[in-house]
Design a protein around this motif. Structure first.
Motif, mmCIF file in Angstrom:
data_model
loop_
_atom_site.group_PDB
_atom_site.id
_atom_site.type_symbol
_atom_site.label_atom_id
_atom_site.label_comp_id
_atom_site.label_asym_id
_atom_site.label_seq_id
_atom_site.Cartn_x
_atom_site.Cartn_y
_atom_site.Cartn_z
ATOM 1 N N GLU A 1 0.827 -1.204 0.000
ATOM 2 C CA GLU A 1 0.000 0.000 0.000
ATOM 3 C C GLU A 1 0.867 1.263 0.000
ATOM 4 O O GLU A 1 1.948 1.290 0.568
ATOM 5 C CB GLU A 1 -0.876 0.031 1.260
ATOM 6 N N GLY A 2 0.353 2.292 -0.677
ATOM 7 C CA GLY A 2 0.928 3.621 -0.522
ATOM 8 C C GLY A 2 2.205 3.900 -1.279
ATOM 9 O O GLY A 2 2.845 4.909 -1.052
ATOM 10 N N THR A 3 2.608 2.990 -2.170
ATOM 11 C CA THR A 3 3.811 3.291 -2.935
ATOM 12 C C THR A 3 3.475 4.323 -3.999
ATOM 13 O O THR A 3 2.373 4.386 -4.531
ATOM 14 C CB THR A 3 4.376 2.036 -3.602
ATOM 15 N N ALA A 4 4.470 5.125 -4.342
ATOM 16 C CA ALA A 4 4.237 6.239 -5.271
ATOM 17 C C ALA A 4 3.732 5.728 -6.623
ATOM 18 O O ALA A 4 2.932 6.372 -7.286
ATOM 19 C CB ALA A 4 5.527 7.023 -5.456
ATOM 20 N N ARG A 5 4.181 4.540 -7.012
ATOM 21 C CA ARG A 5 3.827 4.055 -8.341
ATOM 22 C C ARG A 5 2.379 3.606 -8.429
ATOM 23 O O ARG A 5 1.862 3.376 -9.521
ATOM 24 C CB ARG A 5 4.729 2.889 -8.718
ATOM 25 N N THR A 6 1.709 3.458 -7.312
ATOM 26 C CA THR A 6 0.334 2.962 -7.385
ATOM 27 C C THR A 6 -0.705 4.050 -7.127
ATOM 28 O O THR A 6 -1.872 3.774 -7.046
ATOM 29 C CB THR A 6 0.119 1.829 -6.380
ATOM 30 N N LEU B 1 -3.118 7.128 -8.089
ATOM 31 C CA LEU B 1 -3.765 7.626 -9.298
ATOM 32 C C LEU B 1 -3.152 8.974 -9.681
ATOM 33 O O LEU B 1 -2.838 9.799 -8.820
ATOM 34 C CB LEU B 1 -5.262 7.802 -9.066
ATOM 35 N N ALA B 2 -2.972 9.172 -10.976
ATOM 36 C CA ALA B 2 -2.461 10.455 -11.461
ATOM 37 C C ALA B 2 -3.529 11.531 -11.258
ATOM 38 O O ALA B 2 -4.724 11.229 -11.248
ATOM 39 C CB ALA B 2 -2.114 10.342 -12.942
ATOM 40 N N PRO B 3 -3.113 12.776 -11.088
ATOM 41 C CA PRO B 3 -4.110 13.852 -10.980
ATOM 42 C C PRO B 3 -4.948 13.954 -12.254
ATOM 43 O O PRO B 3 -4.443 13.763 -13.346
ATOM 44 C CB PRO B 3 -3.260 15.100 -10.758
ATOM 45 N N ARG B 4 -6.226 14.236 -12.077
ATOM 46 C CA ARG B 4 -7.113 14.267 -13.230
ATOM 47 C C ARG B 4 -7.344 15.709 -13.675
ATOM 48 O O ARG B 4 -7.599 16.586 -12.843
ATOM 49 C CB ARG B 4 -8.439 13.617 -12.879
ATOM 50 N N PRO B 5 -7.265 15.972 -14.986
ATOM 51 C CA PRO B 5 -7.482 17.341 -15.466
ATOM 52 C C PRO B 5 -8.954 17.720 -15.338
ATOM 53 O O PRO B 5 -9.826 16.851 -15.385
ATOM 54 C CB PRO B 5 -7.052 17.264 -16.926
ATOM 55 N N PRO B 6 -9.244 19.011 -15.200
ATOM 56 C CA PRO B 6 -10.648 19.426 -15.063
ATOM 57 C C PRO B 6 -11.471 19.175 -16.320
ATOM 58 O O PRO B 6 -12.683 18.985 -16.245
ATOM 59 C CB PRO B 6 -10.547 20.923 -14.752
ATOM 60 N N SER B 7 -10.824 19.147 -17.494
ATOM 61 C CA SER B 7 -11.546 18.836 -18.728
ATOM 62 C C SER B 7 -10.561 18.229 -19.725
ATOM 63 O O SER B 7 -9.348 18.243 -19.494
ATOM 64 C CB SER B 7 -12.185 20.088 -19.326
ATOM 65 N N LEU B 8 -11.103 17.720 -20.829
ATOM 66 C CA LEU B 8 -10.246 17.131 -21.863
ATOM 67 C C LEU B 8 -9.821 18.165 -22.900
ATOM 68 O O LEU B 8 -9.108 17.830 -23.853
ATOM 69 C CB LEU B 8 -10.980 15.975 -22.555
ATOM 70 N N VAL C 1 -3.229 12.614 -21.237
ATOM 71 C CA VAL C 1 -4.186 11.810 -20.470
ATOM 72 C C VAL C 1 -4.231 10.426 -21.116
ATOM 73 O O VAL C 1 -3.785 10.258 -22.250
ATOM 74 C CB VAL C 1 -5.606 12.424 -20.471
ATOM 75 N N ALA C 2 -4.726 9.452 -20.378
ATOM 76 C CA ALA C 2 -4.767 8.098 -20.945
ATOM 77 C C ALA C 2 -5.975 7.346 -20.424
ATOM 78 O O ALA C 2 -6.478 7.636 -19.334
ATOM 79 C CB ALA C 2 -3.496 7.328 -20.588
#
Lengths: 338, 96
Positions: B14-19, B21-28, B89-90
């Motif tokens: 738990e809690g490793t940097a690689r796991t 979630l990336a920050p989500r942009p407010p829009s595409l 984004v992906a």
């Protein structure tokens, strides 16, 4: 010198509860891996604690002999089982053992650990009646040790890097030996290039396991035709990375074996009969393509007891079956070893 | 009698940097969409249709599509570079 973090608990119950809380178990109780026990396990292999048994690059994981020894103790192994676990871990972490895919997959693939050679009888690895099920310490704990390494070291924890939709009871443990004296067949490890007096482990990933039950056939061709039909019903998918190295394993029980022994069929003759029929053009949804590159990719293993006229088909997940020799200090290298 | 035992893991899960979630942009709007086709089932058809919908209904700046050479291994290093350098984004799809 051991490298793993140490912790002290007031008693065995406290340790066990902590092991559950930390996710160190498969849901069953585990044996405390005391430094003394781990040292004793390592001694049976002659390996230093930091000996690297393999890596999982996608997970940035390096598996050492110490990792394997700790998890073997926890699985309930006896110290003398440890060289077999080492061979199994090495086989699984071979590039074509494909640890990341076979332990992370939605399909919940399992792994069969097949033991050959003299060590089967030294350790009482079961290969007769009931050998695929519970009741045999060596089978149960060697198979479990590999799974605990996969869980604790390779991080295939359900909901984390184990993404299985259902998973599978075989993921607790699955280990058995070949009944090499059942007839005059060449043992699996000898077919794969090892000497008869060597002991080996073959690790085969399993996508599904199906019984090819046939109590009607009375000759080799009839039994093999049933295996062909059962295999083609499910099919074996191709894969660019694995190329022509994918295997299928047939674990043949006594009631089927005897037709081949009586008629003088070798495993090589069986492979030659099966391969063109398995790989012939397919006809439809329940007659799927079987991607096997060569007759030698068909691995036939004698095992089981009397009674049921069946052969178990171990369909592969995305890996090759990989064989590794069991190495112990003092073993004399065989002259005919590969 | 107390028990000293060794940690069986290769590190915390738990809690490793690689796991994270990336920050989500407010829009595409203005984003470049990365797609990884794993080769299972109808994954390419599905992701192509999804990308077409997003291109039609948002202000995406483009799509970077990677088709894995094998279902059993990660994308090739060159494809990873195309994704990390070209996409902002992906969408990670999975299934079989």
């Amino acid at each position: 010198m051991l490298h793993a973090r140490r912790e002290e608990w007031p008693d065995a119950d406290a340790f066990l509860e902590a092991a559950y809380e930390r996710g160190w178990t498969d849901g069953l109780p585990v044996v405390p891996a005391t430094p003394e026990r781990v040292e004793a396990f390592l001694a049976t292999s002659g390996l230093a604690p930091d000996t690297v048994l393999g890596v999982v690059p996608t997970r940035e994981v390096t598996v050492t002999a110490e990792h394997a020894a700790i998890n073997s103790v926890m699985a309930g192994c006896r110290p003398e089982y440890f060289p077999v676990v080492v061979a199994a871990v090495r086989a699984h972490l071979d590039e074509h053992g494909n640890c990341h895919s076979t332990t992370g997959t939605l399909s919940g693939a399992a792994h069969a650990v097949i033991v050959n050679g003299p060590i089967r009888d030294e350790l009482d690895v079961a290969y007769g009646a009931g050998c695929l099920g519970p009741g045999f310490r060596a089978n149960a704990t060697i198979g479990r040790a590999l799974r605990l390494v996969i869980r604790n070291v390779c991080r295939a924890v359900p909901g984390f890097l184990d993404r299985a939709t259902f998973s599978w009871p075989l993921r607790y443990s699955f280990c058995f030996g070949e009944d090499e004296a059942a007839g005059d067949w060449t043992p699996l490890h000898v077919q794969r290039g090892y000497a008869p007096d060597q002991s080996t482990v073959t690790v085969h990933s399993i996508m599904r396991m199906v019984s090819a039950w046939d109590s009607s056939s009375r000759d080799p061709e009839g039994v093999l035709d049933t295996l062909v039909a059962e295999t083609r019903y499910h099919g074996i998918a191709g894969d660019a990375f694995l190329g022509d190295g994918v295997n299928v394993v047939y674990v043949m029980g006594r009631e089927h074996q005897r037709f081949f022994f009586d008629a003088g069929w070798s495993k090589e003759r069986m492979q030659a009969y099966l391969w063109p029929r398995l790989t012939a053009a397919t006809a439809g949804f329940h007659d799927r393509r079987v991607n096997l590159g060569h007759p030698e990719n068909i691995l036939i293993v004698a095992a089981g007891g009397a009674g049921m006229a069946e052969t178990w088909v171990l369909f592969p997940h995305l890996a090759w079956a990989v064989t590794r020799v069991v190495e112990r200090p003092g073993d004399v290298p065989s002259e005919t070893a590969r | 009698m107390s028990i000293v035992a060794l940690d069986p893991t290769s590190g915390p899960v738990e809690g490793t940097a690689r796991t994270r979630l990336a920050p989500r942009p407010p829009s595409l709007s203005g984003q470049r969409l990365g797609l990884v086709v794993n080769g299972l089932g109808c994954s390419e058809r599905f992701l192509d249709a999804l990308a077409a919908q997003l291109l039609a209904t948002t202000e995406l700046d483009g799509v970077v599509k990677v088709v894995k050479s094998s279902v059993s291994v990660p994308p090739d290093p060159g494809d990873w570079s195309r994704l990390t350098e070209g996409a902002t984004v992906a969408i990670t799809g999975f299934g079989g």
